[in-house]
Design a protein around this motif. Sequence first.
Motif, short mmCIF file in Angstrom:
data_model
loop_
_atom_site.label_atom_id
_atom_site.label_comp_id
_atom_site.label_asym_id
_atom_site.label_seq_id
_atom_site.Cartn_x
_atom_site.Cartn_y
_atom_site.Cartn_z
N ASN A 1 35.20 40.28 37.64
CA ASN A 1 36.64 39.52 37.80
C ASN A 1 36.50 38.30 37.20
O ASN A 1 37.52 37.49 36.68
CB ASN A 1 36.71 39.13 39.10
CG ASN A 1 37.20 40.92 39.83
OD1 ASN A 1 38.34 40.98 39.88
ND2 ASN A 1 36.37 41.24 40.55
N GLN B 1 34.50 44.13 46.67
CA GLN B 1 35.00 42.95 46.10
C GLN B 1 35.89 42.09 47.13
O GLN B 1 36.58 42.79 47.73
CB GLN B 1 36.05 43.30 44.87
CG GLN B 1 35.44 44.18 43.66
CD GLN B 1 36.49 44.64 42.84
OE1 GLN B 1 36.85 43.65 41.99
NE2 GLN B 1 37.13 45.56 42.78
N PRO C 1 38.71 39.59 48.25
CA PRO C 1 40.22 39.63 47.88
C PRO C 1 40.51 38.53 46.80
O PRO C 1 41.10 38.57 45.64
CB PRO C 1 40.80 39.30 49.23
CG PRO C 1 40.03 39.71 50.08
CD PRO C 1 38.68 39.53 49.72
N ILE D 1 39.48 39.50 43.44
CA ILE D 1 40.18 40.60 42.90
C ILE D 1 41.58 39.82 42.30
O ILE D 1 41.92 40.26 41.25
CB ILE D 1 40.87 41.46 44.12
CG1 ILE D 1 39.75 42.43 44.29
CG2 ILE D 1 41.89 42.54 43.38
CD1 ILE D 1 39.98 43.29 45.47
N GLY E 1 40.67 38.72 38.92
CA GLY E 1 40.59 39.53 37.80
C GLY E 1 42.21 39.66 37.54
O GLY E 1 42.49 40.01 36.28
N LEU F 1 38.00 46.57 35.15
CA LEU F 1 38.38 46.23 36.55
C LEU F 1 38.69 47.46 37.54
O LEU F 1 38.38 47.57 38.64
CB LEU F 1 39.53 45.15 36.74
CG LEU F 1 39.41 43.76 36.10
CD1 LEU F 1 40.72 43.06 36.35
CD2 LEU F 1 38.17 42.98 36.51
N PRO G 1 37.05 50.31 41.71
CA PRO G 1 37.63 51.17 42.79
C PRO G 1 37.64 52.62 42.50
O PRO G 1 37.72 53.49 43.18
CB PRO G 1 39.23 50.66 42.75
CG PRO G 1 39.65 50.33 41.43
CD PRO G 1 38.39 49.46 41.20
#
Length: 423
Positions: A232, A292, A294, A297, A300, A330, A334
């Motif tokens: 990020n 990660q 918040p 994120i 990123g 990125l 997930p």
Amino acid sequence: MFDKAYRQRLEADLAQWEADGVIAPAAAGAIRNALPPLSSGINIAVVVAIVGGLLISAAFLAFVAAHWTEIARLLRFAILLAGMIVSGGLGAWFASTGRSILADLCASIGAIIFGAGIALVGQMYHLGDDFAGGMLLWAIGAFAAALLTGSRGALAVALVAASIWTCMRAYDAPDVLHLPFLLLWLIAAAVALAWNSHVAAHLVAIALLPWWIATALRFDLDGMQPAFVLANGAALLFGAGLAIASHASPRAQRLGSVLSIYGAFALGLVASLEVTTIDDIFPFRTGTAPAQPPWAILCGIAGVVLALASAGVTRRAGEILAACAIGLVLVAAPLWPASAAGEPWFAYAALLAAMLCLVVSGVLDDVRPRIVAGWLGIAGVIAGTTWTVKGSLLRRSAFLAAAGVIAVVFASALNRMLPRAGR
């Protein structure tokens, strides 16, 4: 980037164009006359003078260190104070005579002696053990010297001290983001923008990396994944650099291009780290907390948005692919399974596609550092995918073969889509 190399290339081109009859000799002369004079740079005499000055400084420090316990406290402080005054006076004299490099060196030495003075006062009078606070004071003093003298060396000293300060604060308080460093960094970035200096831009870009690394590593205690946090940060640095470089101001273009280059290399390195540190060769993750935070994120996502905004301003297809590269790196986070069940093939594919987009982006925009960063990222991802401990090598070979076929198909499609002159 380097004025001397550019002038040599331009002079060769002008001579060739004159010989071919493309431009008239009067036009070539007008171009030469319109160019500003080159700076003197560093010659042999300056190099020898710098070496001599460093040797004298080292001899002085060695003499003082050898008799340190025999020298009275007040005399110790007077010696360091005299060192700062002498270095400042010599710097002023060198600046008045036009020897800017030697003046910069003197300002840098003065900033270093100032840091030694802080350590001396703390040692003599047994002040508090807040070593990080001393580094902050050193950074502020060196930064003030850089602002007053325009010294790039003093700015480097200030940023090094500030980087040590933020790393120590991150270690002392791992549960709190150390945001004060970012304020100092933004001021340094504004100074680099005002100076319109490549050296200052590189210093500012490098100084941001220790903060992100220290911030990412401190989350490992909570089970966070450092590689994802770093991803990020690289995304924000890359996207912000592209956005700044899209501004019409030449100063902004110079600073933004340097930031984007470091962001591209950071993105390539992070792609390799994601493969080699996610429960594979070097397992970092030890807990069950989210991979990660918040705020990371959001950083990123901001990087992707800034890269797309830059592409909208410049109308460059390469910057669209750069935004795709950022987004794919990125997205790999997930896609990575939290458990050990199965191989993260989609994450591997996303990282390979991201690095391929980075290479093509550099080719389309004719940005060689971006191309190099992409190739290094591809090499790191392939090496990590091949030599990870988990899984079967047969499956990995099949995956790499399929990725190679897809890359060849993509190359064929690009060859048909791009104009012949741009291939």
